[in-house]
Design a protein around this motif. Structure first.
Motif, PDB file in Angstrom:
ATOM      1  N   UNK A  14      -3.706  -0.144   9.625  1.00 54.01           N
ATOM      2  CA  UNK A  14      -4.506   0.805   9.827  1.00 54.01           C
ATOM      3  C   UNK A  14      -3.059   2.089   9.799  1.00 54.01           C
ATOM      4  N   UNK A  15      -3.180   2.739   8.024  1.00 54.85           N
ATOM      5  CA  UNK A  15      -2.331   3.441   7.725  1.00 54.85           C
ATOM      6  C   UNK A  15      -2.194   4.961   8.753  1.00 54.85           C
ATOM      7  N   UNK A  16      -2.635   5.114   9.631  1.00 54.78           N
ATOM      8  CA  UNK A  16      -2.656   6.157  10.982  1.00 54.78           C
ATOM      9  C   UNK A  16      -1.753   5.551  11.817  1.00 54.78           C
ATOM     10  N   UNK A  17      -2.051   4.048  11.928  1.00 56.43           N
ATOM     11  CA  UNK A  17      -0.523   3.624  13.117  1.00 56.43           C
ATOM     12  C   UNK A  17       0.113   3.596  12.388  1.00 56.43           C
ATOM     13  N   UNK A  18       0.812   3.312  11.167  1.00 56.73           N
ATOM     14  CA  UNK A  18       2.001   3.289  10.146  1.00 56.73           C
ATOM     15  C   UNK A  18       2.958   4.156  10.490  1.00 56.73           C
ATOM     16  N   UNK A  19       1.549   5.435  10.083  1.00 56.22           N
ATOM     17  CA  UNK A  19       1.766   7.318   9.697  1.00 56.22           C
ATOM     18  C   UNK A  19       3.019   7.799  11.119  1.00 56.22           C
ATOM     19  N   UNK A  20       2.077   6.746  12.632  1.00 54.70           N
ATOM     20  CA  UNK A  20       2.895   7.305  13.567  1.00 54.70           C
ATOM     21  C   UNK A  20       4.158   6.383  13.981  1.00 54.70           C
ATOM     22  N   UNK A  21       4.485   5.246  13.222  1.00 55.96           N
ATOM     23  CA  UNK A  21       5.573   4.143  13.976  1.00 55.96           C
ATOM     24  C   UNK A  21       6.705   4.979  13.127  1.00 55.96           C
TER      25      UNK A  21
ATOM     26  N   UNK B  53       1.011  -0.955  -0.407  1.00 58.43           N
ATOM     27  CA  UNK B  53      -0.703   0.096   0.155  1.00 58.43           C
ATOM     28  C   UNK B  53       0.559   1.488  -0.026  1.00 58.43           C
ATOM     29  N   UNK B  54       0.463   2.142  -0.302  1.00 54.16           N
ATOM     30  CA  UNK B  54       0.799   3.891  -0.394  1.00 54.16           C
ATOM     31  C   UNK B  54       0.975   4.749   0.555  1.00 54.16           C
ATOM     32  N   UNK B  55       1.463   5.464   1.429  1.00 58.34           N
ATOM     33  CA  UNK B  55       1.841   6.415   1.808  1.00 58.34           C
ATOM     34  C   UNK B  55       2.358   7.458   2.021  1.00 58.34           C
ATOM     35  N   UNK B  56       1.540   8.342   1.166  1.00 55.77           N
ATOM     36  CA  UNK B  56       1.488   9.691   1.442  1.00 55.77           C
ATOM     37  C   UNK B  56       2.360  10.399   2.710  1.00 55.77           C
ATOM     38  N   UNK B  57       3.389  10.692   3.074  1.00 60.34           N
ATOM     39  CA  UNK B  57       4.064  11.790   3.880  1.00 60.34           C
ATOM     40  C   UNK B  57       4.151  12.964   3.802  1.00 60.34           C
ATOM     41  N   UNK B  58       4.452  13.562   2.777  1.00 57.24           N
ATOM     42  CA  UNK B  58       4.625  15.118   2.011  1.00 57.24           C
ATOM     43  C   UNK B  58       4.777  14.486   0.593  1.00 57.24           C
ATOM     44  N   UNK B  59       5.179  16.293   0.217  1.00 56.45           N
ATOM     45  CA  UNK B  59       5.046  15.849  -1.207  1.00 56.45           C
ATOM     46  C   UNK B  59       6.686  15.640  -1.575  1.00 56.45           C
TER      47      UNK B  59
END
Length: 130
Positions: free
Chosen positions: A79-86, A8-14
């Motif tokens: 969960x994408x939010x959990x991955x983002x926090x990690x 899956x893709x997770x965009x953190x910033x541009x």
């Protein structure tokens, strides 16, 4: 329907986009583990949660990617939010990008706190949940 093993893709910033997936793994003679795979610009990092004294994992039966240290202390790695926090916690500690393998339990409490802080409070007057 999304395949469980598909990245899956997770965009953190541009400028920063991670590919990520979650798997349950076994190795001969090693304990079970849930692994969050992160890829940034071709650099692979594994965040590993080994079953043992530090916490429990899904054990591969159901809810693969759920790791916990006790009642009410659970992270769902799907969960994408959990991955983002990690990712944010590992980046703040200078571990990302670059580390090949991270011990997920070292990040667990900080990520749990980040997730709790990001969860909106229940508005006054709302009934409590079930």
């Amino acid at each position: 329907m999304r395949k469980d093993r598909a990245a899956r893709t997770l965009v953190v910033d541009d400028r920063t986009t991670y590919l990520w997936s979650v798997r349950h793994k076994h190795r001969d003679g090693d304990v079970c583990r849930d692994v969050l795979h992160l890829v940034l610009d071709g650099v692979r990092t594994r965040v590993v949660f080994r079953e043992g004294e530090r916490g429990g994992i899904s054990d591969g039966y159901s809810y693969i990617g759920c790791v916990a240290t006790g009642p009410g202390k659970l992270l769902n790695l799907n969960e994408p939010g959990v991955v983002r926090h990690l990712i944010d916690e590992a980046t703040d500690r200078g571990l990302l990008p670059g580390a090949v393998e991270l011990d997920g339990w070292d990040l667990f409490d900080a990520v749990l706190s980040r997730a709790a802080a990001a969860t909106p409070a229940v508005p006054p007057g709302c009934p409590p949940g079930p």
